[in-house]
Enzyme design. Structure first.
Site, PDB file in Angstrom:
ATOM      1  N   SER A   1     -14.149  76.838  17.245  1.00 53.44           N
ATOM      2  CA  SER A   1     -14.181  77.944  18.594  1.00 53.44           C
ATOM      3  C   SER A   1     -15.120  79.224  18.051  1.00 53.44           C
ATOM      4  O   SER A   1     -15.664  79.811  18.978  1.00 53.44           O
ATOM      5  CB  SER A   1     -12.822  78.371  18.725  1.00 53.44           C
ATOM      6  OG  SER A   1     -11.805  77.498  19.306  1.00 53.44           O
TER       7      SER A   1
ATOM      8  N   ILE B   1     -14.411  81.589  16.553  1.00 52.14           N
ATOM      9  CA  ILE B   1     -13.932  83.084  16.590  1.00 52.14           C
ATOM     10  C   ILE B   1     -13.519  83.894  15.332  1.00 52.14           C
ATOM     11  O   ILE B   1     -12.907  82.916  14.710  1.00 52.14           O
ATOM     12  CB  ILE B   1     -12.524  82.853  17.553  1.00 52.14           C
ATOM     13  CG1 ILE B   1     -13.075  82.324  18.694  1.00 52.14           C
ATOM     14  CG2 ILE B   1     -12.135  84.429  17.978  1.00 52.14           C
ATOM     15  CD1 ILE B   1     -14.020  82.794  19.814  1.00 52.14           C
TER      16      ILE B   1
ATOM     17  N   HIS C   1     -10.856  85.834  14.410  1.00 54.25           N
ATOM     18  CA  HIS C   1      -9.702  86.016  14.878  1.00 54.25           C
ATOM     19  C   HIS C   1      -9.180  87.518  14.456  1.00 54.25           C
ATOM     20  O   HIS C   1      -9.533  88.089  13.212  1.00 54.25           O
ATOM     21  CB  HIS C   1      -8.613  85.159  14.581  1.00 54.25           C
ATOM     22  CG  HIS C   1      -8.707  84.017  15.189  1.00 54.25           C
ATOM     23  ND1 HIS C   1      -8.506  83.819  16.688  1.00 54.25           N
ATOM     24  CD2 HIS C   1      -9.214  82.509  14.859  1.00 54.25           C
ATOM     25  CE1 HIS C   1      -8.832  82.375  17.153  1.00 54.25           C
ATOM     26  NE2 HIS C   1      -9.443  81.733  16.140  1.00 54.25           N
TER      27      HIS C   1
END
Length: 486
Positions: A45, A47, A49
């Site tokens: 993804s 990302i 986080h």
């Protein structure tokens, strides 16, 4: 003999190699693939986080935030591309508010100080294109996006610059423990090392069992994604998650670092096989789930699908640290948030090596900086200028990729940075050439020609996925399915 042998050149292995390269050590980084970042790092993804989702009781919960806060400095040094966007976890259900509050409490246990629950009006002010039925969202200011494979490439290049030896096409076939060192057998080549770091991803349980009794198992978990054309990411300002489930953080909708809209992943526990094919029914479900977040998703702007494979440990946590065999350290079960945690994982492994007796003496010649290969384009050249640059004779300014406007000089640069790049997709990951709307139809033969000229060897122009024998849903197939199911 090496001081440290690192098995696996994904985001974790390269982060460890780069972290250790600041000391006066002999380091060897090996991977069975033809490039770094070819496992989970290549397809996820992307990302960075926040650090609120994983329980504080788990190691992955405690390491996420510690890794996240290092990204801005790492990007200043390595130029891989990181953008702080903030993230939202949204809900349209009034009953989910206690769950969001529990995430805040857990995030604060993990060290976060940038969490806030937003109401309907605050969310719409931040994200005008979001589901108008949204009631609450958990906002994390410090979350962001990056390019995972570009980051791993940058880490590896800098580690090599600082003395690390990288060996690709080097699959571990066995490890012997001698009195004061290990002998690792790889494709007819042996490596001796005082310490071994097992960062072998999906195969880390098997590598561990070459030295230790079985203590965990790795099960592949696949997740499919939809990627849309450059520029589509402007639909959202932040990374937007839906409420998580026991299988993960749920379907997210986000802009990539380079401005593409990205949807996914779903989560399917596989039977032990690794198949990176994509499937129209799964992609369709992801698309429909994405519409819960925003309706600003144009199926006709879809350009490609891909599958990531997560290495889920039987403990459902990171497995990092000493083993029954002194000198052999596991770094296994690194699923999400492994990318975000990778700098903190490297720190943890460094401390474990020190605890096991490895002398860490700072190298006065250590250079933490790595020049960028590409700069993010805020504005593309007009068609007339592109046409002129495509038709130039061979020179650094000649455009090889017209969609992403990648020059010959950029491609030549990426080929001479210490890592042999022997696939057209390897150039793609480093320069974005063939990542545009036409997905390489125009530029792949041109990239191949530059590579063959620079290296003096034939280059296979097939994609990585073609070489694997996997199949991906094409743009034409997805658009046709969408039209038939409206």
């Amino acid at each position: 003999m090496y001081d440290v042998l690192i098995i696996g050149a994904g985001i974790v292995g390269t982060a460890i190699a780069r972290r250790l390269s600041r000391y006066e050590l002999s380091i060897c980084l090996v991977d069975k693939a033809n490039d770094v970042a070819m496992g989970a790092t290549k397809a996820n993804s992307a990302i960075v986080h926040g650090g609120y989702a994983e329980a504080n009781a788990k190691l992955k919960g405690r390491l996420c935030y510690k890794g996240r806060i290092q990204f801005e400095q790492l990007n200043k040094e390595l130029n891989f591309g990181f953008r702080k966007t903030g993230s939202l976890v949204i809900t349209t259900d009034e009953n989910d508010l206690p769950k969001l509050q529990a995430m805040v409490e857990n995030g604060e246990k993990n060290g976060l100080t940038d969490l806030k629950i937003l109401n309907h009006d605050e969310i719409l002010a931040m994200e005008p294109n979001i589901n108008p039925e949204v009631k609450y969202a958990l906002y994390c200011e410090g979350a962001g996006v990056c390019s995972p494979y570009e980051m791993a490439i940058a880490l590896a290049e800098n580690a090599i610059k600082n003395g690390t030896n990288l060996y690709l096409h080097s699959e571990i076939t066995g490890i012997e423990k001698k009195e004061d060192h290990f002998v690792a057998h790889m494709n007819g080549r042996d490596f001796e090392s005082r310490f071994v770091i097992n960062a072998a991803g999906l195969f880390s349980d098997k590598v561990n069992e070459m030295v230790n009794p079985s203590s965990f198992k790795i099960r592949p978990r696949s997740g499919e994604y939809l990627l849309f054309a450059p520029g589509t990411g402007k639909a959202l300002n932040t990374v937007v998650f839906q409420m998580p489930s026991k299988m993960g953080k749920g379907i997210l909708v986000t802009s990539t670092y380079h401005g593409n809209l990205l949807l996914g992943p779903d989560a399917i526990d596989e039977d032990g096989t690794v198949d990176r094919s994509t499937h129209i029914e799964r992609l369709w479900d992801i698309y429909r789930s994405g519409l819960f977040t925003t309706t600003k998703i144009d199926p006709e702007m879809f350009i490609r699908s891909f599958t990531g494979i997560r290495a889920v440990a039987s403990t459902d946590d990171f497995m990092i640290g000493a083993t029954e065999t002194p000198g052999f350290i596991n770094v296994a079960g690194i699923q999400s948030p492994g990318l975000t945690s990778s700098p903190a994982i490297a720190d943890m492994v460094t401390e474990e090596l020190k605890a096991q007796g490895l002398v860490l003496k700072e190298d006065p010649t250590y250079d933490p900086y790595r020049a960028p290969i590409i700069q993010k384009k805020e504005k593309m050249l007009p068609y007339e200028e592109v046409a002129k640059l495509i038709d130039l004779p061979s020179c650094p300014e000649k455009l090889i990729c017209r969609c992403e406007q990648v020059s010959e000089g950029t491609i030549v640069d990426c080929l001479h940075r210490g890592i042999p790049v022997l696939s057209v997709d390897g150039v793609k990951r480093r320069t974005r050439a063939s990542m545009g709307y036409c997905q390489g139809e125009f530029c792949r033969p041109r990239i191949k020609a530059v590579m063959e000229r620079e290296y003096g060897v034939p280059i296979d122009s097939r994609t990585d996925i073609q070489k694997e024998g996997a199949s991906r849903v094409t743009r034409e197939e997805f658009v046709a399915y969408w039209k038939a199911n409206q």
